[in-house]
Design an enzyme around this catalytic site. Structure first.
Site, PDB file in Angstrom:
ATOM      1  N   TYR A 155       0.858  -1.187   0.000  1.00  0.00           N
ATOM      2  CA  TYR A 155       0.000   0.000   0.000  1.00  0.00           C
ATOM      3  C   TYR A 155       0.890   1.231   0.000  1.00  0.00           C
ATOM      4  CZ  TYR A 155      -3.512   3.411   1.600  1.00  0.00           C
ATOM      5  OH  TYR A 155      -4.348   4.491   1.710  1.00  0.00           O
ATOM      6  N   ASP A 250       9.177   2.758   0.111  1.00  0.00           N
ATOM      7  CA  ASP A 250       8.106   3.405   0.868  1.00  0.00           C
ATOM      8  C   ASP A 250       8.237   2.935   2.316  1.00  0.00           C
ATOM      9  OD1 ASP A 250       5.898   4.446   2.018  1.00  0.00           O
ATOM     10  OD2 ASP A 250       4.444   3.565   0.611  1.00  0.00           O
ATOM     11  N   LYS A 278       3.814   8.453   9.271  1.00  0.00           N
ATOM     12  CA  LYS A 278       3.514   7.805  10.565  1.00  0.00           C
ATOM     13  C   LYS A 278       4.483   8.253  11.674  1.00  0.00           C
ATOM     14  CE  LYS A 278       0.605   4.425   8.501  1.00  0.00           C
ATOM     15  NZ  LYS A 278       0.708   3.786   7.205  1.00  0.00           N
TER      16      LYS A 278
HETATM   17  C1  PLP Z   1       0.126   4.372   5.846  1.00  0.00           C
HETATM   18  C2  PLP Z   1       0.917   4.197   4.629  1.00  0.00           C
HETATM   19  C3  PLP Z   1       0.852   5.105   3.551  1.00  0.00           C
HETATM   20  C4  PLP Z   1      -0.132   6.236   3.521  1.00  0.00           C
HETATM   21  O1  PLP Z   1       0.113   7.205   4.498  1.00  0.00           O
HETATM   22  P1  PLP Z   1      -1.096   8.198   4.915  1.00  0.00           P
HETATM   23  O2  PLP Z   1      -0.461   9.099   5.911  1.00  0.00           O
HETATM   24  O3  PLP Z   1      -2.171   7.310   5.451  1.00  0.00           O
HETATM   25  O4  PLP Z   1      -1.516   8.912   3.690  1.00  0.00           O
HETATM   26  C5  PLP Z   1       1.713   4.933   2.488  1.00  0.00           C
HETATM   27  N1  PLP Z   1       2.577   3.915   2.464  1.00  0.00           N
HETATM   28  C6  PLP Z   1       2.669   3.014   3.460  1.00  0.00           C
HETATM   29  C7  PLP Z   1       3.682   1.921   3.384  1.00  0.00           C
HETATM   30  C8  PLP Z   1       1.831   3.112   4.560  1.00  0.00           C
HETATM   31  O5  PLP Z   1       1.898   2.195   5.532  1.00  0.00           O
END
Ligand code: PLP
Length: 438
Positions: A155, A250, A278
């Protein structure tokens, strides 16, 4: 238990979870501002959270839970950590947003550059989604190419280009996984199974000279927790080098979670660009794109790749992020060793409790990030993860909730241990599993 002393914080508090949810559904689509919160895959009523402290959250029915969601990752020191609250309060009295550069932004950029091995410069955004969207535009701008590769089950936020499912059969180009994403956009995304280097190799063989980037969660955290198999990330690095594509890690979830140097430091593979979120915002809204100067200066205003944000570098987010990163940086041995011990204890005790129930399951754990799958098979990709017993997960989830233990309301989410979880808290949660009727 210690969070039961909070007062109702606003005039709808005190209604209870169910009546709040009924009311919310009339005012907010599905009653929630992010879909997983609606309990759609487990059924039942979402808990409306009134307050949180340490490893505990308190809901609007006045019930407390030991929390393994941790706001989906940021709460690595526990909820409402005094140093972070103090940093936010100290900053807020001077104003909450200026839309102009601040000293604190320089300080957090320095911390990020110190801690993240591949980072020489950083650009702040307000969410992880914005960070990944910006990193994709940057990779396309630098390479002048349009295609990119992502992995099934990873994601990267809700940008159009990432809401793409694998094409069926021999088709290599992706299809929209959500209405509203144009077919033409999804076609520029190529999708491969996680941990399948041969699949990426053949995509690169066919399309390499048009591939701007390979995007990957170096340790997947959005299909449970699925680490890379040996050689996978190294293989992606080599393929990117061979074809002149950028490797983007990511690390919105793994950044500062699995080690103070993020997954790239832990695993020893260096990406070209990194996205963070996060933890980096200390529980306030923030995302980051970082990387070497030669790439980062392609962002406007030094370069031509446009990227902006009214609230980017928001003083409160930056203050919270600095407070958290400083702690993780200066006390890293103690913090990450303790997190690892507590998480190992959780793994062992939960495993024993599930074995006593005779339930087939498998685990992955990297530091304080874990994935529990109700399948006996080792999980290496999204297909494996989707073999888990969904009905059993629902029973497990609701059984634990009734015992005062909150895990994520979906079997495709990782769990997180925080520094605030004590050995006794973990024992309590294992005993709770022992009591379940599964
Ligand atoms: C949570 C997450 C996102 C998205 O971040 P948001 O602050 O919710 O937009 C993107 N990449 C990864 C790997 C994530 O865990």
């Amino acid at each position: 238990m210690n969070v039961n002393d909070s007062e109702s914080l606003n005039d709808v508090a005190g209604l209870g979870n169910q009546s709040l949810f009924d009311r919310a559904k009339k005012l907010i689509p599905g009653g929630v501002n992010s879909p997983v919160r609606a309990f759609g895959s487990v059924g039942g009523t979402p808990r409306f959270i009134r307050s949180a402290k340490g490893c505990r959250i308190l809901d609007e029915d006045n019930r407390e839970y030991i929390d393994f969601v941790g706001s989906w990752g940021p709460m690595i020191l526990g909820h409402a950590h005094p140093e972070i609250l103090e940093a936010i309060a100290r900053t807020a009295v001077h104003g909450t947003s200026f839309g102009a550069p601040t000293a604190a932004e320089v300080e957090i950029a320095e911390l990020i550059v110190d801690m993240v091995p591949s980072a020489e410069m950083a650009r702040l955004t307000s969410s992880g989604t914005e960070a990944t969207m910006s990193a994709l535009r940057l990779a396309r701008g630098i390479t002048g190419r349009s295609l990119f590769i992502k992995f099934e089950g990873c994601y990267h936020g809700h940008g159009d280009s990432f809401l793409v499912a694998a094409g069926s059969g021999a088709a290599t180009h992706g299809h929209p996984s959500s209405p509203g994403v144009p077919e033409a956009t999804a076609n520029l995304t190529l999708v491969a199974p996680f941990n399948d280097l041969a699949a990426v190799e053949s995509l690169m063989q066919e399309h390499g000279s048009d591939v701007a980037a390979i995007f990957v969660e170096p340790i997947a955290g959005n299909m449970g927790c699925v680490p890379p198999v040996e050689g996978f990330l190294e293989g992606l690095r080599a393929l990117c080098d061979k074809h002149g594509s950028l490797l983007v890690f990511d690390e919105v979830m793994t950044g500062f979670r699995v080690s103070p140097q993020c997954a790239q430091g832990l695993l020893g593979v260096t990406p070209d660009l990194t996205t963070l979120g996060k933890i980096v915002g200390g529980g306030m809204p923030m995302g980051v794109v970082c990387g070497p100067q030669k790439y980062m200066e392609h962002f406007s205003p030094t370069g031509a790749v446009y990227q902006a944000g009214t609230l980017s570098g928001n003083p409160l987010s930056v203050a919270a992020g600095i407070a958290l990163l400083k702690r993780l940086h200066s006390d890293s041995d103690e913090i990450y060793n303790t997190l690892d011990q507590r998480s190992a204890q959780l793994h062992q005790l939960w495993k024993e409790a599930l074995d006593q129930h005779g339930i087939p399951h498998s685990w992955h754990r990297v530091g304080s990030m874990f994935g529990l799958f109700f399948t006996a098979k080792t999980v290496n990709n999204f297909h494996d993860a989707s073999q888990g017993d969904v009905e059993l997960f629902k029973k497990f989830f609701h059984g634990l909730l009734a015992e005062g233990v909150a895990i994520a309301p979906s079997s495709y989410e990782a769990g997180f241990v925080s520094l605030a979880h004590t050995a006794e808290d973990i024992e309590f949660t294992a005993e709770a599993i022992g009591k379940l009727k599964l």
